[in-house]
Design a protein around this motif. Sequence first.
Motif, mmCIF file in Angstrom:
data_model
loop_
_atom_site.group_PDB
_atom_site.id
_atom_site.type_symbol
_atom_site.label_atom_id
_atom_site.label_comp_id
_atom_site.label_asym_id
_atom_site.label_seq_id
_atom_site.Cartn_x
_atom_site.Cartn_y
_atom_site.Cartn_z
ATOM 1 N N ILE B 37 -26.468 -32.270 41.795
ATOM 2 C CA ILE B 37 -26.213 -31.148 42.694
ATOM 3 C C ILE B 37 -25.680 -31.733 43.991
ATOM 4 C CG2 ILE B 37 -27.397 -29.494 44.199
ATOM 5 C CD1 ILE B 37 -29.193 -28.860 41.848
ATOM 6 N N ILE B 38 -24.725 -31.058 44.610
ATOM 7 C CA ILE B 38 -24.280 -31.486 45.924
ATOM 8 C C ILE B 38 -24.862 -30.522 46.928
ATOM 9 C CG2 ILE B 38 -22.318 -31.802 47.441
ATOM 10 C CD1 ILE B 38 -20.801 -32.810 45.013
ATOM 11 N N LEU B 85 -37.361 -23.518 47.004
ATOM 12 C CA LEU B 85 -37.026 -22.103 47.152
ATOM 13 C C LEU B 85 -35.593 -21.779 46.746
ATOM 14 C CD1 LEU B 85 -38.742 -21.344 50.561
ATOM 15 C CD2 LEU B 85 -39.588 -20.880 48.281
ATOM 16 N N VAL B 86 -34.668 -22.731 46.908
ATOM 17 C CA VAL B 86 -33.258 -22.408 46.671
ATOM 18 C C VAL B 86 -32.702 -23.117 45.442
ATOM 19 C CG1 VAL B 86 -30.946 -22.479 47.663
ATOM 20 C CG2 VAL B 86 -32.898 -22.016 49.126
ATOM 21 N N PRO B 89 -34.758 -22.487 41.652
ATOM 22 C CA PRO B 89 -34.473 -21.263 40.884
ATOM 23 C C PRO B 89 -33.067 -21.254 40.293
ATOM 24 C CG PRO B 89 -35.409 -20.728 43.015
ATOM 25 C CD PRO B 89 -35.119 -22.178 43.034
ATOM 26 N N LEU B 90 -32.159 -22.074 40.845
ATOM 27 C CA LEU B 90 -30.773 -22.053 40.377
ATOM 28 C C LEU B 90 -30.444 -23.238 39.490
ATOM 29 C CD1 LEU B 90 -29.087 -21.013 43.713
ATOM 30 C CD2 LEU B 90 -29.410 -19.619 41.694
ATOM 31 N N ILE B 97 -22.646 -21.533 41.954
ATOM 32 C CA ILE B 97 -23.790 -20.804 42.520
ATOM 33 C C ILE B 97 -24.664 -21.704 43.405
ATOM 34 C CG2 ILE B 97 -25.742 -19.319 41.937
ATOM 35 C CD1 ILE B 97 -23.213 -18.024 41.134
ATOM 36 N N PRO B 98 -25.098 -22.901 42.918
ATOM 37 C CA PRO B 98 -25.861 -23.767 43.822
ATOM 38 C C PRO B 98 -25.059 -24.165 45.055
ATOM 39 C CG PRO B 98 -25.937 -24.617 41.593
ATOM 40 C CD PRO B 98 -24.988 -23.491 41.575
ATOM 41 N N LEU B 99 -23.748 -24.351 44.865
ATOM 42 C CA LEU B 99 -22.875 -24.700 45.993
ATOM 43 C C LEU B 99 -22.949 -23.632 47.074
ATOM 44 C CD1 LEU B 99 -20.226 -26.352 46.936
ATOM 45 C CD2 LEU B 99 -19.020 -24.471 45.932
ATOM 46 N N MET B 100 -22.793 -22.363 46.671
ATOM 47 C CA MET B 100 -22.832 -21.279 47.648
ATOM 48 C C MET B 100 -24.227 -21.134 48.225
ATOM 49 S SD MET B 100 -19.838 -20.280 47.846
ATOM 50 C CE MET B 100 -20.046 -18.857 48.881
ATOM 51 N N ALA B 101 -25.257 -21.379 47.379
ATOM 52 C CA ALA B 101 -26.623 -21.215 47.874
ATOM 53 C C ALA B 101 -26.934 -22.261 48.938
ATOM 54 C CB ALA B 101 -27.608 -21.320 46.726
ATOM 55 N N LEU B 103 -24.743 -23.643 50.851
ATOM 56 C CA LEU B 103 -23.978 -23.227 52.044
ATOM 57 C C LEU B 103 -24.725 -22.120 52.781
ATOM 58 C CD1 LEU B 103 -20.268 -23.233 50.856
ATOM 59 C CD2 LEU B 103 -21.219 -24.519 52.735
ATOM 60 N N GLY B 104 -25.321 -21.190 52.010
ATOM 61 C CA GLY B 104 -26.121 -20.131 52.623
ATOM 62 C C GLY B 104 -27.312 -20.717 53.359
ATOM 63 N N ALA B 105 -27.950 -21.728 52.739
ATOM 64 C CA ALA B 105 -29.073 -22.391 53.391
ATOM 65 C C ALA B 105 -28.615 -23.066 54.673
ATOM 66 C CB ALA B 105 -29.686 -23.419 52.450
ATOM 67 N N PHE B 108 -28.339 -20.505 57.290
ATOM 68 C CA PHE B 108 -29.682 -20.121 57.717
ATOM 69 C C PHE B 108 -30.287 -21.179 58.634
ATOM 70 C CE2 PHE B 108 -34.259 -20.521 57.003
ATOM 71 C CZ PHE B 108 -34.674 -19.309 57.506
#
Lengths: 329, 296
Positions: B37-38, B85-86, B89-90, B97-101, B103-105, B108
């Motif tokens: 994962i990156i 938490l992020v 689950p992915l 999807i993990p990439l965007m998640a 980025l969302g983190a 945040f």
Amino acid sequence: MVERIRREFRKRDLCYLGALLLLPLIWPDPHLHHLLVLAGIYAILALGLSLFLGYAGQISLGHAAFFGIGAYTTAILTTRYSVPTFVAFWASAATAAVIAYLIGRPILKLKGYFLALATLGFGEIFLVMVRESRSLTGGVSGIFGIPWFSLAGFSFDTYLKQYYLIWGVLLGLLLFAKNLVRSKVGRASLAVATSEDAASTVGIKVAQVKVGVFVVSAAFAGFAGSLFACVMSTASPEAFGLSLSILIVMMVIVGGMGNLYGPIVAAIFLTWLLDILGGYQEYSLPIYGVILILLLIFFPEGIGTRLGIRLMYLISYRGRKKKREEVQL
Amino acid sequence: MTPWSLIPHLLTSGITIGAIYALVALGFVTIYRASQIINFAQGEFVMLGGIITFFFLRGGGIPYPLAALLAVILVIIIGLLLQVLVVYPLRKASVLIPLMATLGASIFLSNTSGLIFGTLPKVLPPFSGERPLEIGGIPIAPQSLWVLGATFLLLITLYILSHRMLLGKAMEASSTDPLGAELVGISRNLMVLVAFGVSAGVGALAGIFITPIFYTSYNSGTLLGLKGFVAAVLGGWGKNGGAVLGGFTLGIVESMSVAFIPSGYKDAVAFVILLLILYIRPKGILGSPFIDSRRW
């Protein structure tokens, strides 16, 4: 022709169209009109990216740059050279498409994370170029006083008129996208998304298809950027950063990959969400981050897709239950 | 002053920032080697490390070493939470999807930090005095030496961790063959968790070392993270040595570029290098153990 139109639009679509036409008239709130105008522009962007992301299965985190290229092309042409906005509109899409072609050839060899990073890098380079070439782009403060969009002497100078302009353009582009998806290129791009190796063994020129879809999707972003410049009457680099790229990708994901209506609905949803979050001032961005993560965890295939599957599952479950009960009887 | 006379100064500052890029790149590589994962929130660990230390030092009046230690522990906890938490689950989702998640983190974390600790840029006092040392006629800030020493130590630690210890080998095994690793009793989720902890710790340390030299503000993490990623790709994706080499190369080239092109373009240099390296030699300077796999 009538037959053709009938084939294109089912009754349900006509209902949507009627609702879209009447909505701003029923609800004459300028803020809502403005939001819908923004949502329409984002929807054009998301529609373009949906072709690239959903149909060709490639990742782009640099679409804000094409949006920016469109906006700046219009801004420069109309303010410096007083080109009519209608001409600038087409020139914007053409510029975005040409640049997409030039960078697409080398970049699209990459896959996955590396493609994401390369497109993201392209977006950052664009931002730096815009900020630094002050004589052309006005630097950090940007370009002001871009004229309203006008066509044959008719100027789109209120939110209501802009609403019809933008959703009209969106409708045209949606028809184009629908036809493209069903064409040979569209089917080829779906094949590429599924498996590049398999696609190339049946004679699809993978690189060509990918670049083609990338160019089309950049042209969509160019159109959207041009409209954005005309509506906002300014163009400044802040509007075209990474956060916009993230937002557009989120629209495509939330709308559901491989679906053309989804991104439009998602664009309206996320624009509305951002507007509501804007009311929370400094809390808005942390909340936005959390919402993005939650959407990705719970609806990784898009809200619509998941909902459809769930509904079907529910219906079939009830059906099975009924059958079971009958058997037991 | 001609550009050439600036070169020694630019070289020292390039080496310093290069060390920081190297540490960020090491964070990316550590997570990737364990989980494929990156983590695009890597830069935020750096920002948080610097800003939390500043908060403890100025707001809490805690002594410097203790403040730094507390900050590292806090950031490690944040890193672990991010995984639980992020990312967890992915774990079955595709690349996007993990990439965007993450980025969302990243959105945040940076904005929450701005909310809690304020949006003004912060600077920590140097570890040992402000007076620059003269080495061969070139003034060098003592902090730069601290940064270099720390990078060297961390590199050795990570090398021992990943190549000489059972834990590192287990982490690598769980990445190359998840099923096989599970069969011999390695818990993949635990390995990914450990990797997030290690990389958050390395990131936080980088942040603590860099904040006395460069101002750290709540939004400086994203760009730092991206440049660290560029460094990791430049040196050879997936190798610790590559990450360090790429970090220093990027830092020096970027710093040198100021002598020849307007300084506003400095931030674009890293990405131009990225596009060039991806086009010409995607496996980086040292070559990458992952790059010829089909997924690239």
